[in-house]
Write a protein that holds these residues in place. Structure first.
Motif, PDB file in Angstrom:
ATOM      1  N   HIS A 127      -8.358   0.728  -6.686  1.00  0.00           N
ATOM      2  CA  HIS A 127      -7.449   1.579  -7.454  1.00  0.00           C
ATOM      3  C   HIS A 127      -7.329   1.067  -8.900  1.00  0.00           C
ATOM      4  O   HIS A 127      -7.417   1.853  -9.856  1.00  0.00           O
ATOM      5  CB  HIS A 127      -6.077   1.601  -6.778  1.00  0.00           C
ATOM      6  CG  HIS A 127      -5.117   2.545  -7.405  1.00  0.00           C
ATOM      7  ND1 HIS A 127      -5.076   3.877  -7.091  1.00  0.00           N
ATOM      8  CD2 HIS A 127      -4.169   2.358  -8.348  1.00  0.00           C
ATOM      9  CE1 HIS A 127      -4.139   4.471  -7.799  1.00  0.00           C
ATOM     10  NE2 HIS A 127      -3.576   3.561  -8.578  1.00  0.00           N
TER      11      HIS A 127
ATOM     12  N   ILE B 264      -9.463   6.723   2.294  1.00  0.00           N
ATOM     13  CA  ILE B 264      -9.514   5.275   2.498  1.00  0.00           C
ATOM     14  C   ILE B 264      -8.232   4.781   3.161  1.00  0.00           C
ATOM     15  O   ILE B 264      -8.262   3.896   4.008  1.00  0.00           O
ATOM     16  CB  ILE B 264      -9.748   4.556   1.158  1.00  0.00           C
ATOM     17  CG1 ILE B 264     -11.109   4.908   0.595  1.00  0.00           C
ATOM     18  CG2 ILE B 264      -9.664   3.049   1.323  1.00  0.00           C
ATOM     19  CD1 ILE B 264     -11.349   4.365  -0.784  1.00  0.00           C
ATOM     20  N   LEU B 265      -7.100   5.379   2.800  1.00  0.00           N
ATOM     21  CA  LEU B 265      -5.829   4.966   3.398  1.00  0.00           C
ATOM     22  C   LEU B 265      -5.807   5.225   4.902  1.00  0.00           C
ATOM     23  O   LEU B 265      -5.201   4.467   5.653  1.00  0.00           O
ATOM     24  CB  LEU B 265      -4.663   5.695   2.727  1.00  0.00           C
ATOM     25  CG  LEU B 265      -4.296   5.211   1.340  1.00  0.00           C
ATOM     26  CD1 LEU B 265      -3.192   6.064   0.761  1.00  0.00           C
ATOM     27  CD2 LEU B 265      -3.892   3.758   1.362  1.00  0.00           C
TER      28      LEU B 265
ATOM     29  N   ILE C 155       0.112   2.765  -3.561  1.00  0.00           N
ATOM     30  CA  ILE C 155      -1.096   3.588  -3.474  1.00  0.00           C
ATOM     31  C   ILE C 155      -0.800   4.956  -2.879  1.00  0.00           C
ATOM     32  O   ILE C 155      -1.272   5.972  -3.381  1.00  0.00           O
ATOM     33  CB  ILE C 155      -2.194   2.862  -2.666  1.00  0.00           C
ATOM     34  CG1 ILE C 155      -2.475   1.483  -3.262  1.00  0.00           C
ATOM     35  CG2 ILE C 155      -3.456   3.684  -2.588  1.00  0.00           C
ATOM     36  CD1 ILE C 155      -2.993   1.498  -4.668  1.00  0.00           C
ATOM     37  N   ASP C 156      -0.017   5.006  -1.811  1.00  0.00           N
ATOM     38  CA  ASP C 156       0.269   6.291  -1.177  1.00  0.00           C
ATOM     39  C   ASP C 156       1.247   7.123  -1.990  1.00  0.00           C
ATOM     40  O   ASP C 156       1.328   8.323  -1.835  1.00  0.00           O
ATOM     41  CB  ASP C 156       0.804   6.064   0.243  1.00  0.00           C
ATOM     42  CG  ASP C 156       0.831   7.339   1.049  1.00  0.00           C
ATOM     43  OD1 ASP C 156      -0.135   8.115   0.984  1.00  0.00           O
ATOM     44  OD2 ASP C 156       1.844   7.581   1.742  1.00  0.00           O
TER      45      ASP C 156
ATOM     46  N   ILE D  94      -8.447  -1.937  -1.318  1.00  0.00           N
ATOM     47  CA  ILE D  94      -7.945  -0.631  -1.768  1.00  0.00           C
ATOM     48  C   ILE D  94      -7.203  -0.773  -3.094  1.00  0.00           C
ATOM     49  O   ILE D  94      -7.391   0.018  -4.022  1.00  0.00           O
ATOM     50  CB  ILE D  94      -7.055   0.006  -0.691  1.00  0.00           C
ATOM     51  CG1 ILE D  94      -7.892   0.420   0.509  1.00  0.00           C
ATOM     52  CG2 ILE D  94      -6.278   1.191  -1.241  1.00  0.00           C
ATOM     53  CD1 ILE D  94      -7.078   0.854   1.708  1.00  0.00           C
TER      54      ILE D  94
ATOM     55  N   ILE E 148       0.833  -1.213   0.000  1.00  0.00           N
ATOM     56  CA  ILE E 148       0.000   0.000   0.000  1.00  0.00           C
ATOM     57  C   ILE E 148       0.859   1.251   0.000  1.00  0.00           C
ATOM     58  O   ILE E 148       0.602   2.202  -0.739  1.00  0.00           O
ATOM     59  CB  ILE E 148      -0.947  -0.001   1.221  1.00  0.00           C
ATOM     60  CG1 ILE E 148      -1.925  -1.162   1.150  1.00  0.00           C
ATOM     61  CG2 ILE E 148      -1.682   1.316   1.361  1.00  0.00           C
ATOM     62  CD1 ILE E 148      -2.990  -1.020   0.108  1.00  0.00           C
TER      63      ILE E 148
ATOM     64  N   GLU F   8      -9.052   8.428  -2.269  1.00  0.00           N
ATOM     65  CA  GLU F   8      -8.105   7.374  -1.891  1.00  0.00           C
ATOM     66  C   GLU F   8      -7.339   7.714  -0.617  1.00  0.00           C
ATOM     67  O   GLU F   8      -7.075   6.834   0.203  1.00  0.00           O
ATOM     68  CB  GLU F   8      -7.144   7.147  -3.047  1.00  0.00           C
ATOM     69  CG  GLU F   8      -6.392   5.865  -2.974  1.00  0.00           C
ATOM     70  CD  GLU F   8      -5.704   5.576  -4.276  1.00  0.00           C
ATOM     71  OE1 GLU F   8      -5.941   4.483  -4.807  1.00  0.00           O
ATOM     72  OE2 GLU F   8      -4.948   6.428  -4.777  1.00  0.00           O
TER      73      GLU F   8
ATOM     74  N   TYR G 196      -7.412   2.378   6.494  1.00  0.00           N
ATOM     75  CA  TYR G 196      -6.530   1.211   6.452  1.00  0.00           C
ATOM     76  C   TYR G 196      -5.538   1.255   7.615  1.00  0.00           C
ATOM     77  O   TYR G 196      -5.343   0.268   8.306  1.00  0.00           O
ATOM     78  CB  TYR G 196      -5.797   1.161   5.112  1.00  0.00           C
ATOM     79  CG  TYR G 196      -4.685   0.151   5.044  1.00  0.00           C
ATOM     80  CD1 TYR G 196      -4.958  -1.201   4.961  1.00  0.00           C
ATOM     81  CD2 TYR G 196      -3.358   0.553   5.057  1.00  0.00           C
ATOM     82  CE1 TYR G 196      -3.947  -2.129   4.903  1.00  0.00           C
ATOM     83  CE2 TYR G 196      -2.339  -0.363   4.998  1.00  0.00           C
ATOM     84  CZ  TYR G 196      -2.630  -1.706   4.918  1.00  0.00           C
ATOM     85  OH  TYR G 196      -1.612  -2.625   4.864  1.00  0.00           O
TER      86      TYR G 196
ATOM     87  N   LEU H  55      -8.730  -5.179   3.782  1.00  0.00           N
ATOM     88  CA  LEU H  55      -8.936  -3.786   3.380  1.00  0.00           C
ATOM     89  C   LEU H  55      -7.839  -3.337   2.419  1.00  0.00           C
ATOM     90  O   LEU H  55      -8.105  -2.604   1.460  1.00  0.00           O
ATOM     91  CB  LEU H  55      -8.982  -2.878   4.610  1.00  0.00           C
ATOM     92  CG  LEU H  55      -9.306  -1.414   4.358  1.00  0.00           C
ATOM     93  CD1 LEU H  55     -10.642  -1.271   3.641  1.00  0.00           C
ATOM     94  CD2 LEU H  55      -9.310  -0.643   5.655  1.00  0.00           C
TER      95      LEU H  55
END
Length: 179
Positions: free
Chosen positions: A115, A157-158, A29-30, A111, A25, A154, A161, A107
């Motif tokens: 994405h 949502i993080l 994602i970050d 995510i 993640i 997003e 998480y 989760l």
């Protein structure tokens, strides 16, 4: 080209993240690199492919094969998205870093799938440029949607998480860098 771009970006994200915060993640994602630079570049590449097929739109329309062409374009951008995502995630799987260190694996997987689903949905929207008379506005809208999703939806949502992705939580607990 898209596979090489995915592999190159995956290797770049793996090598530049600190090992103490390395998880799937955090790396993918970050990271703003993926959402602000690489994915818009992928969407623009897909868009140029779709615009190349517009040259034969009249010939396809005369034969009554417009729906068939749109289906093939949808399959093309779907394959592009899947190949890019595979090229992006496969290098991480060959490392010793954990997939989900700071939060729930369920989760985290949701995510990542969300994405990838958003990327696929935006690519499908670009297929609409095949029938539009002025298709460049659609590219602008898709790029704005991609950046807005990353920064407004997003990021929230993080935080669900793991609280480590909340800037206020990091400031209160004196956690700097890495996240």
């Amino acid at each position: 080209m898209i596979t090489l771009l995915g592999l190159g970006c995956g290797l770049e994200l793996i090598t530049n993240n600190p090992s103490q915060t390395m998880e799937l993640i955090n790396a993918y994602i970050d990271s703003n690199l993926l959402s602000l630079y690489v994915q818009p570049m992928i969407l623009v590449l897909m868009y140029t492919q779709i615009l190349r097929f517009r040259n034969v739109r009249l010939l396809v329309g005369v034969r009554g094969q417009t729906n068939q062409m749109i289906k093939r374009l949808l399959i093309l951008v779907t394959v592009y998205c899947l190949v890019f995502c595979l090229g992006l995630i496969v290098p991480y799987l060959f490392t010793s870093f954990p997939l989900f260190r700071n939060g729930s694996p369920i989760l985290g997987t949701a995510i990542i799938l969300l994405h990838l689903g958003i990327l696929l949905f935006l690519a499908w929207l670009l297929v609409g440029a095949y029938n539009l008379d002025h298709p460049y506005f659609l590219l602008f809208i898709v790029l704005i949607l991609e950046v807005a999703y990353h920064f407004y939806f997003e990021k929230q949502i993080l935080i669900k998480y793991s609280p480590l992705y909340d800037p206020l939580y990091r400031a209160v607990h004196h956690i700097y860098g890495g996240y």
